[in-house]
Motif scaffolding. Sequence first.
Motif, mmCIF file in Angstrom:
data_model
loop_
_atom_site.group_PDB
_atom_site.id
_atom_site.type_symbol
_atom_site.label_atom_id
_atom_site.label_comp_id
_atom_site.label_asym_id
_atom_site.label_seq_id
_atom_site.Cartn_x
_atom_site.Cartn_y
_atom_site.Cartn_z
ATOM 1 N N ALA A 41 -89.351 -30.111 20.732
ATOM 2 C CA ALA A 41 -90.369 -30.942 20.082
ATOM 3 C C ALA A 41 -89.900 -32.388 19.961
ATOM 4 C CB ALA A 41 -90.703 -30.375 18.702
ATOM 5 N N ALA A 42 -88.592 -32.581 19.811
ATOM 6 C CA ALA A 42 -88.031 -33.925 19.685
ATOM 7 C C ALA A 42 -87.680 -34.538 21.046
ATOM 8 C CB ALA A 42 -86.773 -33.877 18.814
ATOM 9 N N ALA A 43 -87.974 -33.809 22.123
ATOM 10 C CA ALA A 43 -87.675 -34.268 23.490
ATOM 11 C C ALA A 43 -86.184 -34.530 23.683
ATOM 12 C CB ALA A 43 -88.502 -35.495 23.851
ATOM 13 N N ASP A 44 -85.349 -33.693 23.077
ATOM 14 C CA ASP A 44 -83.898 -33.808 23.193
ATOM 15 C C ASP A 44 -83.411 -32.797 24.228
ATOM 16 O OD1 ASP A 44 -81.150 -33.860 22.948
ATOM 17 O OD2 ASP A 44 -81.149 -33.755 20.757
ATOM 18 N N ALA A 45 -83.458 -33.205 25.493
ATOM 19 C CA ALA A 45 -83.136 -32.288 26.590
ATOM 20 C C ALA A 45 -81.717 -31.741 26.481
ATOM 21 C CB ALA A 45 -83.329 -32.991 27.927
ATOM 22 N N GLN A 46 -80.775 -32.579 26.126
ATOM 23 C CA GLN A 46 -79.383 -32.140 26.049
ATOM 24 C C GLN A 46 -79.224 -30.990 25.054
ATOM 25 O OE1 GLN A 46 -76.604 -35.288 25.334
ATOM 26 N NE2 GLN A 46 -74.837 -33.933 25.363
ATOM 27 N N GLU A 47 -79.861 -31.082 23.902
ATOM 28 C CA GLU A 47 -79.737 -30.023 22.899
ATOM 29 C C GLU A 47 -80.510 -28.769 23.305
ATOM 30 O OE1 GLU A 47 -78.789 -27.570 19.814
ATOM 31 O OE2 GLU A 47 -77.741 -29.303 20.615
ATOM 32 N N VAL A 48 -81.657 -28.924 23.969
ATOM 33 C CA VAL A 48 -82.390 -27.749 24.458
ATOM 34 C C VAL A 48 -81.491 -26.949 25.396
ATOM 35 C CG1 VAL A 48 -84.318 -26.950 25.876
ATOM 36 C CG2 VAL A 48 -84.685 -28.742 24.204
ATOM 37 N N ILE A 49 -80.837 -27.637 26.289
ATOM 38 C CA ILE A 49 -79.962 -26.999 27.274
ATOM 39 C C ILE A 49 -78.790 -26.305 26.576
ATOM 40 C CG2 ILE A 49 -78.360 -27.512 29.156
ATOM 41 C CD1 ILE A 49 -80.443 -29.861 29.777
ATOM 42 N N ALA A 50 -78.176 -26.980 25.645
ATOM 43 C CA ALA A 50 -77.036 -26.400 24.925
ATOM 44 C C ALA A 50 -77.475 -25.184 24.107
ATOM 45 C CB ALA A 50 -76.400 -27.455 24.020
ATOM 46 N N ALA A 51 -78.623 -25.276 23.458
ATOM 47 C CA ALA A 51 -79.123 -24.160 22.653
ATOM 48 C C ALA A 51 -79.475 -22.968 23.535
ATOM 49 C CB ALA A 51 -80.331 -24.604 21.830
ATOM 50 N N HIS A 110 -93.246 -27.649 27.462
ATOM 51 C CA HIS A 110 -92.043 -27.075 26.857
ATOM 52 C C HIS A 110 -90.781 -27.793 27.301
ATOM 53 C CE1 HIS A 110 -94.224 -23.827 25.049
ATOM 54 N NE2 HIS A 110 -94.835 -23.620 26.200
ATOM 55 N N ALA A 111 -90.887 -28.616 28.321
ATOM 56 C CA ALA A 111 -89.705 -29.316 28.828
ATOM 57 C C ALA A 111 -89.624 -30.700 28.200
ATOM 58 C CB ALA A 111 -89.792 -29.442 30.347
ATOM 59 N N PRO A 112 -88.494 -31.057 27.607
ATOM 60 C CA PRO A 112 -88.352 -32.403 27.039
ATOM 61 C C PRO A 112 -88.580 -33.463 28.104
ATOM 62 C CG PRO A 112 -86.576 -31.005 26.327
ATOM 63 C CD PRO A 112 -87.328 -30.251 27.389
ATOM 64 N N ARG A 113 -89.122 -34.590 27.700
ATOM 65 C CA ARG A 113 -89.508 -35.635 28.638
ATOM 66 C C ARG A 113 -88.375 -36.566 29.026
ATOM 67 N NH1 ARG A 113 -92.886 -32.380 29.354
ATOM 68 N NH2 ARG A 113 -94.999 -32.555 28.614
ATOM 69 N N ALA A 163 -78.423 -13.359 14.233
ATOM 70 C CA ALA A 163 -78.622 -14.616 13.508
ATOM 71 C C ALA A 163 -78.291 -15.812 14.396
ATOM 72 C CB ALA A 163 -77.767 -14.630 12.239
ATOM 73 N N ALA A 164 -77.227 -15.709 15.181
ATOM 74 C CA ALA A 164 -76.861 -16.797 16.096
ATOM 75 C C ALA A 164 -77.938 -16.992 17.158
ATOM 76 C CB ALA A 164 -75.510 -16.508 16.745
ATOM 77 N N MET A 165 -78.505 -15.898 17.646
ATOM 78 C CA MET A 165 -79.572 -15.996 18.647
ATOM 79 C C MET A 165 -80.811 -16.656 18.045
ATOM 80 S SD MET A 165 -78.998 -12.294 20.449
ATOM 81 C CE MET A 165 -80.216 -12.480 21.755
ATOM 82 N N ARG A 166 -81.166 -16.250 16.839
ATOM 83 C CA ARG A 166 -82.328 -16.862 16.170
ATOM 84 C C ARG A 166 -82.088 -18.351 15.922
ATOM 85 N NH1 ARG A 166 -83.523 -11.907 12.265
ATOM 86 N NH2 ARG A 166 -85.063 -10.883 13.587
ATOM 87 N N SER A 167 -80.888 -18.682 15.516
ATOM 88 C CA SER A 167 -80.544 -20.084 15.281
ATOM 89 C C SER A 167 -80.669 -20.893 16.566
ATOM 90 C CB SER A 167 -79.127 -20.171 14.721
ATOM 91 O OG SER A 167 -78.730 -21.509 14.577
ATOM 92 N N ALA A 168 -80.197 -20.333 17.669
ATOM 93 C CA ALA A 168 -80.302 -21.024 18.955
ATOM 94 C C ALA A 168 -81.759 -21.191 19.372
ATOM 95 C CB ALA A 168 -79.520 -20.269 20.026
ATOM 96 N N LEU A 169 -82.585 -20.181 19.142
ATOM 97 C CA LEU A 169 -84.009 -20.300 19.471
ATOM 98 C C LEU A 169 -84.682 -21.387 18.635
ATOM 99 C CD1 LEU A 169 -85.153 -16.591 19.905
ATOM 100 C CD2 LEU A 169 -84.932 -18.334 21.673
ATOM 101 N N GLU A 170 -84.335 -21.434 17.362
ATOM 102 C CA GLU A 170 -84.902 -22.472 16.494
ATOM 103 C C GLU A 170 -84.430 -23.850 16.940
ATOM 104 O OE1 GLU A 170 -87.032 -24.411 13.446
ATOM 105 O OE2 GLU A 170 -87.286 -22.527 14.518
ATOM 106 N N ALA A 171 -83.167 -23.958 17.312
ATOM 107 C CA ALA A 171 -82.648 -25.243 17.807
ATOM 108 C C ALA A 171 -83.377 -25.659 19.078
ATOM 109 C CB ALA A 171 -81.148 -25.144 18.063
ATOM 110 N N GLN A 172 -83.691 -24.700 19.934
ATOM 111 C CA GLN A 172 -84.454 -25.022 21.141
ATOM 112 C C GLN A 172 -85.844 -25.527 20.779
ATOM 113 O OE1 GLN A 172 -84.178 -21.332 23.362
ATOM 114 N NE2 GLN A 172 -82.884 -22.352 24.852
ATOM 115 N N ARG A 173 -86.495 -24.855 19.836
ATOM 116 C CA ARG A 173 -87.844 -25.262 19.432
ATOM 117 C C ARG A 173 -87.840 -26.678 18.869
ATOM 118 N NH1 ARG A 173 -90.794 -26.104 15.357
ATOM 119 N NH2 ARG A 173 -89.261 -25.536 13.810
ATOM 120 N N VAL A 174 -86.925 -26.953 17.964
ATOM 121 C CA VAL A 174 -86.845 -28.262 17.324
ATOM 122 C C VAL A 174 -86.478 -29.347 18.336
ATOM 123 C CG1 VAL A 174 -85.538 -29.622 15.632
ATOM 124 C CG2 VAL A 174 -86.363 -27.335 15.034
ATOM 125 N N SER A 175 -85.483 -29.074 19.161
ATOM 126 C CA SER A 175 -85.054 -30.095 20.113
ATOM 127 C C SER A 175 -86.076 -30.309 21.217
ATOM 128 C CB SER A 175 -83.678 -29.762 20.688
ATOM 129 O OG SER A 175 -83.674 -28.487 21.276
#
Length: 119
Positions: A37-47, A93-96, A23-35
């Motif tokens: 799409a939102a171009a939030d590089a910091q959150e993509v990296i953390a996720a 796939h990389a935030p801008r 569940a934690a892995m799925r949550s992290a993958l979803e956070a990566q997808r959302v962040s």
Amino acid sequence: MPSRLEGEAEANAAARLRPEDIAAMRSALEAQRVSSAAADAQEVIAANRRFHFALLDRCDNEWLLRFVTQLWEALEPHRALSYRRAAAAGDRHAPRRSSPSTRSSSTPWKAAGPLTRWT
């Protein structure tokens, strides 16, 4: 060599995964997808790190886990550079945008693959 060691740690850990780890892995993958799409590089990296360590933390070989963790930390500058280059080259796939705090990053996990075999 780092990928072999990480692969060994992941193989060791995979046999010990619990439903809450998946569940934690799925949550992290979803956070990566959302962040992403939102171009939030910091959150993509953390996720990305949360995803990998949700698995790696189940490794029961303390020495191997410690070594892989040290490798992750040592390779962070390389991952950050690769990530910024991908964004500059137009990788969708990389935030801008990025901030100074995103300079310890890794490339976002491509959301498909290993989790499908564990469900």
